[in-house]
Design a protein around this motif. Structure first.
Motif, PDB file in Angstrom:
ATOM      1  N   ILE A   3      11.386  -5.310   9.727  1.00 59.50           N
ATOM      2  CA  ILE A   3      10.832  -3.973   9.500  1.00 59.50           C
ATOM      3  C   ILE A   3       9.889  -3.594  10.630  1.00 59.50           C
ATOM      4  N   LYS A   4       9.140  -4.561  11.140  1.00 61.97           N
ATOM      5  CA  LYS A   4       8.214  -4.267  12.231  1.00 61.97           C
ATOM      6  C   LYS A   4       8.959  -3.779  13.464  1.00 61.97           C
ATOM      7  N   LEU A   5      10.063  -4.454  13.806  1.00 61.50           N
ATOM      8  CA  LEU A   5      10.826  -4.064  14.986  1.00 61.50           C
ATOM      9  C   LEU A   5      11.499  -2.712  14.778  1.00 61.50           C
ATOM     10  N   ARG A   6      12.072  -2.509  13.614  1.00 56.27           N
ATOM     11  CA  ARG A   6      12.725  -1.227  13.346  1.00 56.27           C
ATOM     12  C   ARG A   6      11.732  -0.074  13.378  1.00 56.27           C
ATOM     13  N   THR A   7      10.544  -0.289  12.805  1.00 58.69           N
ATOM     14  CA  THR A   7       9.521   0.760  12.826  1.00 58.69           C
ATOM     15  C   THR A   7       9.077   1.070  14.248  1.00 58.69           C
ATOM     16  N   SER A   8       8.877   0.034  15.039  1.00 61.99           N
ATOM     17  CA  SER A   8       8.430   0.239  16.419  1.00 61.99           C
ATOM     18  C   SER A   8       9.489   0.971  17.236  1.00 61.99           C
ATOM     19  N   LEU A   9      10.748   0.581  17.082  1.00 65.56           N
ATOM     20  CA  LEU A   9      11.825   1.255  17.806  1.00 65.56           C
ATOM     21  C   LEU A   9      11.968   2.706  17.371  1.00 65.56           C
ATOM     22  N   TRP A 166       4.258  -1.474  16.850  1.00 65.17           N
ATOM     23  CA  TRP A 166       4.309  -2.900  16.496  1.00 65.17           C
ATOM     24  C   TRP A 166       2.981  -3.379  15.915  1.00 65.17           C
ATOM     25  N   LEU A 167       1.864  -2.961  16.520  1.00 66.19           N
ATOM     26  CA  LEU A 167       0.560  -3.388  16.017  1.00 66.19           C
ATOM     27  C   LEU A 167       0.300  -2.843  14.622  1.00 66.19           C
ATOM     28  N   ILE A 168       0.646  -1.564  14.415  1.00 61.29           N
ATOM     29  CA  ILE A 168       0.443  -0.976  13.086  1.00 61.29           C
ATOM     30  C   ILE A 168       1.291  -1.698  12.053  1.00 61.29           C
ATOM     31  N   SER A 169       2.551  -1.948  12.378  1.00 62.12           N
ATOM     32  CA  SER A 169       3.440  -2.645  11.436  1.00 62.12           C
ATOM     33  C   SER A 169       2.963  -4.073  11.190  1.00 62.12           C
ATOM     34  N   TRP A 170       2.563  -4.740  12.264  1.00 58.86           N
ATOM     35  CA  TRP A 170       2.084  -6.124  12.112  1.00 58.86           C
ATOM     36  C   TRP A 170       0.840  -6.180  11.246  1.00 58.86           C
ATOM     37  N   GLY A 171      -0.103  -5.259  11.472  1.00 55.71           N
ATOM     38  CA  GLY A 171      -1.309  -5.245  10.651  1.00 55.71           C
ATOM     39  C   GLY A 171      -1.023  -4.895   9.210  1.00 55.71           C
ATOM     40  N   ALA A 172      -0.029  -3.985   9.001  1.00 51.95           N
ATOM     41  CA  ALA A 172       0.286  -3.571   7.631  1.00 51.95           C
ATOM     42  C   ALA A 172       0.992  -4.662   6.851  1.00 51.95           C
ATOM     43  N   SER A 193      -3.190 -21.631 -10.727  1.00 56.81           N
ATOM     44  CA  SER A 193      -4.453 -20.888 -10.648  1.00 56.81           C
ATOM     45  C   SER A 193      -4.634 -20.222  -9.290  1.00 56.81           C
ATOM     46  N   ALA A 194      -3.687 -20.406  -8.362  1.00 57.32           N
ATOM     47  CA  ALA A 194      -3.800 -19.799  -7.028  1.00 57.32           C
ATOM     48  C   ALA A 194      -3.732 -18.283  -7.147  1.00 57.32           C
ATOM     49  N   ARG A 195      -4.597 -17.611  -6.385  1.00 58.04           N
ATOM     50  CA  ARG A 195      -4.628 -16.148  -6.377  1.00 58.04           C
ATOM     51  C   ARG A 195      -4.653 -15.659  -4.939  1.00 58.04           C
ATOM     52  N   ILE A 196      -4.148 -14.460  -4.722  1.00 60.34           N
ATOM     53  CA  ILE A 196      -4.112 -13.895  -3.374  1.00 60.34           C
ATOM     54  C   ILE A 196      -5.484 -13.353  -2.994  1.00 60.34           C
ATOM     55  N   ASN A 197      -6.094 -12.560  -3.908  1.00 66.51           N
ATOM     56  CA  ASN A 197      -7.439 -12.000  -3.696  1.00 66.51           C
ATOM     57  C   ASN A 197      -7.539 -11.293  -2.346  1.00 66.51           C
ATOM     58  N   LEU A 198      -6.606 -10.393  -2.095  1.00 66.07           N
ATOM     59  CA  LEU A 198      -6.575  -9.679  -0.814  1.00 66.07           C
ATOM     60  C   LEU A 198      -7.705  -8.656  -0.775  1.00 66.07           C
ATOM     61  N   LYS A 199      -8.604  -8.815   0.196  1.00 68.72           N
ATOM     62  CA  LYS A 199      -9.753  -7.922   0.328  1.00 68.72           C
ATOM     63  C   LYS A 199      -9.553  -6.867   1.414  1.00 68.72           C
ATOM     64  N   ARG A 200      -8.739  -7.194   2.429  1.00 68.89           N
ATOM     65  CA  ARG A 200      -8.526  -6.287   3.539  1.00 68.89           C
ATOM     66  C   ARG A 200      -7.036  -5.996   3.683  1.00 68.89           C
ATOM     67  N   GLY A 201      -6.748  -4.848   4.286  1.00 72.19           N
ATOM     68  CA  GLY A 201      -5.357  -4.452   4.456  1.00 72.19           C
ATOM     69  C   GLY A 201      -5.142  -3.049   3.929  1.00 72.19           C
ATOM     70  N   SER A 202      -3.915  -2.586   4.026  1.00 72.67           N
ATOM     71  CA  SER A 202      -3.602  -1.241   3.561  1.00 72.67           C
ATOM     72  C   SER A 202      -3.740  -1.160   2.045  1.00 72.67           C
ATOM     73  N   SER A 203      -3.920   0.070   1.558  1.00 69.97           N
ATOM     74  CA  SER A 203      -4.084   0.262   0.111  1.00 69.97           C
ATOM     75  C   SER A 203      -2.838  -0.195  -0.645  1.00 69.97           C
ATOM     76  N   GLU A 204      -1.650   0.011  -0.042  1.00 73.28           N
ATOM     77  CA  GLU A 204      -0.425  -0.410  -0.714  1.00 73.28           C
ATOM     78  C   GLU A 204      -0.384  -1.928  -0.876  1.00 73.28           C
ATOM     79  N   MET A 205      -0.790  -2.652   0.184  1.00 75.76           N
ATOM     80  CA  MET A 205      -0.782  -4.107   0.108  1.00 75.76           C
ATOM     81  C   MET A 205      -1.825  -4.626  -0.879  1.00 75.76           C
ATOM     82  N   ARG A 206      -2.984  -3.957  -0.936  1.00 76.67           N
ATOM     83  CA  ARG A 206      -4.001  -4.397  -1.908  1.00 76.67           C
ATOM     84  C   ARG A 206      -3.507  -4.178  -3.334  1.00 76.67           C
ATOM     85  N   ARG A 207      -2.823  -3.055  -3.561  1.00 79.26           N
ATOM     86  CA  ARG A 207      -2.259  -2.813  -4.899  1.00 79.26           C
ATOM     87  C   ARG A 207      -1.194  -3.850  -5.232  1.00 79.26           C
TER      88      ARG A 207
END
Length: 442
Positions: A3-9, A166-172, A193-207
């Motif tokens: 997806i990162k490559l396709r988005t960048s292209l 590429w940077l935007i896709s990679w960060g997202a 008991s493992a949890r992701i607990n994502l604090k940073r990132g896009s709103s979609e990824m946090r959801r």
């Protein structure tokens, strides 16, 4: 492709397409206005200068004349053909050619073709000649500049577009690796008991992270409930099964008369009945925790419901205990009738079991603002302070060796699960030797 490559292209393709469209538009507009017929441009520039030529206070006004425009060089002569002012083209001496009014001529100098146009302007004070010269093959340097800049800047813009995409896709999508790692760990039988607990990132990824964490919590709770059910059932059923097997062995070896067999069957039936009640209690708690049963809530009169439960309740061993109902009328709430009946019956049964002889048991219901408080109070043996938090555990008993009241230890655990299912809280207030009060807030 990822997806990162396709988005960048895609970003790069869109930037390239937009750049090409802008370039074509600029070339079409400027080509039409700059690279048109050189004869037409020559006549137009000279004609504009003729219209702008004038004397001001006896002096010629040069400010309005355009001596060079769109590749056309203009020179001004006086009436006698003497040079006054004008632009020059290197290697060309305009004065070498005679002045001819209104005639466009083609001249050749050093192998290059030029067009020359002369116009005589008759002024009130004196006349002047305006001569214009343009190269027949002249093309505006603006287009060359545009093409050069395009060749230099377009590759840089495309690189920036691809790199930025590429940077935007990679960060997202970077948090996705953390989500996948947690999912793989749990699916592989790892730590539930493992949890992701994502604090940073896009709103979609946090959801998405919160959704996975909630799912992991439900899975952990489900597996834990299953493990606890298996452990509790195997532990609590061990004794009655042992009694049943021993009684069967004794009946085969020692029972001779019908009375002996009936006595053995009664013992087996009693143990089996206890096992059935135990399993039903465990299943009820596990289903509430696991959510496998769909208990619907409906709005009804809780006051009348509590009075009906108290009226239908028949204690196994009343021991002279008096039940009193202090129920406020007209209290409505959303609840499941089957679960709420079981909750009230369990609390009443608990109060009767641990109440004192000829004591009192009080069922109360009152409303305080948007909260409803249901309580059952007895004046029995009470609970030790250090045991107040243990009573909600399955099978917990203050003295397991003295289970002379027929308690399975599941009643209060079921009460807690039912209260939490209704979104409420339960607590107990107790003093040793003075009684206990179980308070439910909905």
């Amino acid at each position: 492709m990822s997806i990162k490559l396709r988005t960048s292209l895609w970003f790069t393709l869109m930037v390239l397409l937009l750049s090409v469209m802008i370039l074509v538009f600029v070339l079409l507009i400027n080509g039409a206005s700059i690279t048109g017929d050189p004869t037409e441009r020559l006549v137009k520039v000279v004609t504009h200068n003729v219209e702008d030529a004038e004397f001001d206070n006896g002096k010629f006004d040069w400010d309005d004349l355009k001596l060079y425009k769109n590749g056309v060089s203009c020179v001004v002569y006086n009436k006698s053909g003497e040079y006054l002012k004008g632009a020059h083209i290197q290697g060309i001496e305009f004065s070498d050619y005679p002045l001819k009014d209104g005639l466009v001529r083609k001249i050749e100098i050093s192998g290059k073709n030029y067009l020359m146009y002369d116009v005589y302007v008759n002024m009130e004070i004196s006349g002047i000649w305006i001569r214009g010269v343009v190269a027949e093959s002249w093309v505006s340097g603006l287009i060359d500049t545009i093409l050069i800049l395009t060749c230099i800047l377009l590759p840089c813009i495309l690189v920036l577009a691809f790199g930025g995409g590429w940077l935007i896709s990679w960060g997202a999508f970077r948090p996705m690796n953390k989500i996948l790692a947690a999912a793989d760990s749990i699916s592989g039988g790892g730590d539930l008991s493992a949890r992701i607990n994502l604090k940073r990132g896009s709103s979609e990824m946090r959801r998405l992270s919160r959704s996975f964490d909630n799912m992991f919590s439900r899975l952990e709770k489900s597996f834990e409930a299953e493990r606890q059910f298996t452990s509790d059932a195997s532990h609590e059923l061990r004794t009655p099964i042992t009694v049943i097997l021993a009684q069967c062995d004794r009946a085969k070896r020692k029972d001779k008369s019908p009375e002996d067999f009936i006595n053995s069957i009664n013992i087996i039936q009693e143990q089996a009945q206890g096992m059935s009640e135990l399993v039903q209690g465990l299943l009820g708690i596990t289903r509430l925790q696991h959510g496998t049963d769909r208990y619907k809530l409906k709005k009804a009169d809780l006051s009348q419901f509590c009075l009906a439960c108290a009226g239908e309740f028949v204690p196994e061993d009343p021991r002279g205990i008096k039940l009193t109902c202090n129920v406020e009328n007209g209290i409505e709430a959303k609840f499941n009738p089957a679960l709420m009946q079981r909750l009230i019956i369990n609390l009443l049964q608990n109060g009767y079991k641990y109440g004192k002889e000829n004591g009192n048991l009080i069922l109360s219901l009152e409303k305080d603002g948007d909260k409803i408080q249901l309580s059952v109070k007895d004046d029995g043996i009470g609970i030790m302070p250090e045991d107040l938090n243990k009573i909600w555990q399955r099978f917990w008993q203050e003295d397991p060796s003295r289970n002379d009241r027929g308690s399975s230890g599941l009643g209060l655990a079921m009460v807690k699960e039912i209260v939490e299912f209704h979104g409420g809280t339960v607590r107990v207030e107790s003093r040793r030797g003075e009684g206990s009060e179980f308070i439910i807030t909905l």
